[in-house]
Design an enzyme around this catalytic site. Structure first.
Site, PDB file in Angstrom:
ATOM      1  N   ASP A   8       0.874  -1.180   0.000  1.00 64.56           N
ATOM      2  CA  ASP A   8       0.000   0.000   0.000  1.00 64.56           C
ATOM      3  C   ASP A   8       0.911   1.230   0.000  1.00 64.56           C
ATOM      4  O   ASP A   8       2.137   1.112  -0.196  1.00 64.56           O
ATOM      5  CB  ASP A   8      -0.988  -0.030   1.171  1.00 64.56           C
ATOM      6  N   HIS A   9       0.335   2.388   0.237  1.00 64.83           N
ATOM      7  CA  HIS A   9       1.112   3.633   0.213  1.00 64.83           C
ATOM      8  C   HIS A   9       2.230   3.633   1.256  1.00 64.83           C
ATOM      9  O   HIS A   9       3.327   4.122   1.000  1.00 64.83           O
ATOM     10  CB  HIS A   9       0.188   4.838   0.430  1.00 64.83           C
ATOM     11  N   CYS A  65       2.994  -3.347   4.028  1.00 61.81           N
ATOM     12  CA  CYS A  65       2.172  -2.194   4.416  1.00 61.81           C
ATOM     13  C   CYS A  65       2.897  -1.521   5.591  1.00 61.81           C
ATOM     14  O   CYS A  65       4.086  -1.750   5.786  1.00 61.81           O
ATOM     15  CB  CYS A  65       0.735  -2.589   4.732  1.00 61.81           C
ATOM     16  N   THR A  67       2.512  -1.796   8.987  1.00 59.02           N
ATOM     17  CA  THR A  67       2.894  -2.765  10.017  1.00 59.02           C
ATOM     18  C   THR A  67       3.122  -4.169   9.464  1.00 59.02           C
ATOM     19  O   THR A  67       3.698  -5.011  10.153  1.00 59.02           O
ATOM     20  CB  THR A  67       1.769  -2.891  11.062  1.00 59.02           C
ATOM     21  N   HIS A  98       9.005 -24.789   7.963  1.00 58.24           N
ATOM     22  CA  HIS A  98       7.973 -25.547   8.685  1.00 58.24           C
ATOM     23  C   HIS A  98       6.542 -25.246   8.231  1.00 58.24           C
ATOM     24  O   HIS A  98       5.670 -26.102   8.376  1.00 58.24           O
ATOM     25  CB  HIS A  98       8.087 -25.273  10.194  1.00 58.24           C
ATOM     26  N   HIS A 133       5.520 -31.641   8.718  1.00 59.21           N
ATOM     27  CA  HIS A 133       5.070 -30.255   8.529  1.00 59.21           C
ATOM     28  C   HIS A 133       4.011 -30.177   7.430  1.00 59.21           C
ATOM     29  O   HIS A 133       3.077 -29.375   7.514  1.00 59.21           O
ATOM     30  CB  HIS A 133       6.260 -29.345   8.228  1.00 59.21           C
TER      31      HIS A 133
HETATM   32  C1  RB5 Z   1      -1.838   2.696   6.571  1.00 53.48           C
HETATM   33  O1  RB5 Z   1      -1.866   3.867   7.305  1.00 53.48           O
HETATM   34  C2  RB5 Z   1      -1.716   1.508   7.498  1.00 53.48           C
HETATM   35  O2  RB5 Z   1      -2.880   1.368   8.248  1.00 53.48           O
HETATM   36  C3  RB5 Z   1      -1.425   0.264   6.708  1.00 53.48           C
HETATM   37  O3  RB5 Z   1      -0.275   0.448   5.960  1.00 53.48           O
HETATM   38  C4  RB5 Z   1      -1.167  -1.006   7.503  1.00 53.48           C
HETATM   39  O4  RB5 Z   1      -0.217  -0.795   8.500  1.00 53.48           O
HETATM   40  C5  RB5 Z   1      -2.340  -1.758   7.963  1.00 53.48           C
HETATM   41  O5  RB5 Z   1      -2.223  -2.821   8.586  1.00 53.48           O
END
Ligand code: RB5
Length: 142
Positions: A8-9, A65, A67, A98, A133
């Site tokens: 994503d961004h 993304c 996180t 695994h 596994h």
């Molecule tokens: C974007 O702000 C953020 O929410 C996304 O990149 C991600 O971390 C979602 O899990």
């Protein structure tokens, strides 16, 4: 290896760095987007990447993304996808060995570029061990 990548961004900058690294390593990489830092919805890109794997256009995938959590949640809703959120070397290695993970998820706001490239490297180069596994994977794939 035929690979697929998407972000994503929040993950766009790291995605571009990873693409460069993978090209230098001689991999073929399908890029499912996004293509800028403009705000977008990560499930759209997770779904596009999973389709490339399930259509057998790529063996393994990389989702990024902020996180890594949203991407991993979205990808793991797709049958046949085993997505692993990794921020340490041991997990990146053993989720291949695994769990036969076919997607690694990274958090661009969590993991720096140098470590991200190392995690991808070990993920791509660790074979699945099979045996017990495989039995365990089959238990949740059914
Ligand atoms: C974007 O702000 C953020 O929410 C996304 O990149 C991600 O971390 C979602 O899990």
């Amino acid at each position: 290896m035929n690979l697929v990548i998407a972000s994503d961004h929040a993950g766009y900058g790291l995605k571009e760095s990873v693409k460069k690294y993978l090209a230098e390593q001689g991999h073929n990489v399908i890029d499912c987007g996004t293509n800028s830092e403009e705000s977008c919805d990560y499930p759209v890109f997770a779904k596009a990447l999973c389709k490339e794997i399930n259509d057998k256009n790529a063996e393994l995938g990389i989702l990024i993304c902020g996180t890594g959590i949203g991407m991993s949640m979205a990808a793991n809703k797709v049958k046949g996808i085993r997505a692993a959120l990794c921020s340490d070397y041991f997990s990146a290695k053993f989720t291949r060995a695994h769990n036969d993970a076919n997607v690694i998820c990274l958090g661009a706001r969590v993991t720096g570029e140098g470590l991200a490239l190392e995690l991808i490297n070990v993920f791509l180069n660790t074979p699945f061990e099979g045996g017990k596994h495989l039995r365990r994977i089959n238990m949740f794939e059914e």
